[in-house]
Design an enzyme around this catalytic site. Structure first.
Site, short mmCIF file in Angstrom:
data_model
loop_
_atom_site.label_atom_id
_atom_site.label_comp_id
_atom_site.label_asym_id
_atom_site.label_seq_id
_atom_site.Cartn_x
_atom_site.Cartn_y
_atom_site.Cartn_z
N SER A 214 0.64 -1.19 0.39
CA SER A 214 -0.12 0.05 0.16
C SER A 214 0.48 1.35 -0.06
O SER A 214 1.31 1.30 -1.00
CB SER A 214 -1.11 0.21 1.34
OG SER A 214 -1.67 0.55 0.70
N ASP B 253 34.97 -8.33 -16.11
CA ASP B 253 36.01 -9.32 -15.28
C ASP B 253 37.29 -8.12 -14.51
O ASP B 253 37.01 -8.55 -13.30
CB ASP B 253 36.21 -10.15 -16.13
CG ASP B 253 35.05 -11.50 -16.46
OD1 ASP B 253 33.67 -11.00 -15.57
OD2 ASP B 253 35.45 -12.31 -17.72
N HIS C 177 26.58 12.44 -7.10
CA HIS C 177 27.78 12.41 -7.80
C HIS C 177 28.30 12.58 -9.25
O HIS C 177 29.24 13.52 -9.26
CB HIS C 177 28.23 10.71 -7.80
CG HIS C 177 29.21 10.41 -7.92
ND1 HIS C 177 30.62 10.09 -7.49
CD2 HIS C 177 29.99 9.41 -9.26
CE1 HIS C 177 31.71 10.03 -7.84
NE2 HIS C 177 31.02 9.54 -8.66
#
Length: 248
Positions: free
Chosen positions: A131, A170, A229
């Site tokens: 809600s 990575d 930022h």
């Protein structure tokens, strides 16, 4: 109605404790009642945090109108046990054990959470609201996700008919801890230096100022109000004015 916003994020900011915690502040004065006063300020909300795996996005439960954080007690405990995630239940302002304030809107309730969640190290996170809490979760997602998403999508390119990241994800993930801190240095730079901070950003804390001044003794530290930022993107003219003023 129950609403869930998935993986709400702040851009690499906010580290904090993950152990069970509670906060209680009964009353807070209005910050917007008088002429010329500042806009409503976030309040220190009362919360309960169940510990879990820090590598997984936390789950935040927001109660509805006239409710409180204990409405989700049994669900929060079950969710924490079954998923291993950190689970936070929060009392909205003017509810439960959170401070009372004459300021009350979805905008300020969203700001309360934007202040609390990074302090607890709970971003990114999944927000579930019932809600009134659901509407707060919706606004929170709308206010925080778009700018970050647009920024990240600038790194998405098409290669041989397929979408790919031009970032080396990575390598960035492997060395992220190094990128979030600054190397320890003993020498100082004696030239004039400008540190331009966004008023809504939490990257540079006042506790960092002494170290800044040690490394850069002639530093000026300026804050751009109503900027996060990415000052140059959010307040481009203020950014330009600050640089021009520094160069004079």
């Amino acid at each position: 109605m129950l609403r869930c916003t998935r993986a709400w994020r702040l851009p690499l900011e906010g580290l904090g404790p993950h152990s069970p915690s509670f906060a209680r502040v009964p009353v807070a004065p209005s910050s917007s009642g008088g002429r010329g006063e500042a806009e409503p300020r976030p309040l220190p909300l009362s919360y309960s945090l169940l510990d879990g795996e820090a590598a997984l996005p936390a789950v935040i439960f927001l109660h509805g109108l006239f409710g409180c954080k204990t409405n989700f007690n049994s669900i929060a405990k079950a969710f924490a046990q079954q998923t291993g995630r950190r689970v936070l239940t929060v009392d909205a302002r003017n509810h439960g054990n959170s401070p009372h304030s004459p300021d009350m809107s979805y905008e300020i309730m969203s700001q309360d959470l934007q202040d609390l969640l990074p302090q607890l190290g709970l971003v990114p996170c999944v927000v579930v609201g019932h809600s009134m809490g659901g509407r707060t979760a919706m606004l929170l997602a709308l206010q925080r996700n778009l700018a970050v998403r647009q920024h990240l999508l600038t790194n998405l390119v098409e290669v041989d008919g397929r979408l790919a990241w031009r970032l080396n994800l990575d390598a960035l993930a492997q060395h992220l801890d190094k990128l979030l801190t600054f190397p320890q240095r003993q020498e100082s730079y004696l030239g004039p230096t400008l540190f331009l901070l966004g008023g809504n950003s939490q990257f540079v804390h006042p506790s960092h100022h002494p170290e800044i001044m040690r490394l850069f003794p002639r530093a000026q530290i300026q804050t751009v109000p109503n900027a996060g930022h990415w000052i140059h993107a959010e307040r481009p003219q203020d950014f330009i004015d600050a640089i021009r003023g520094f160069l004079v």
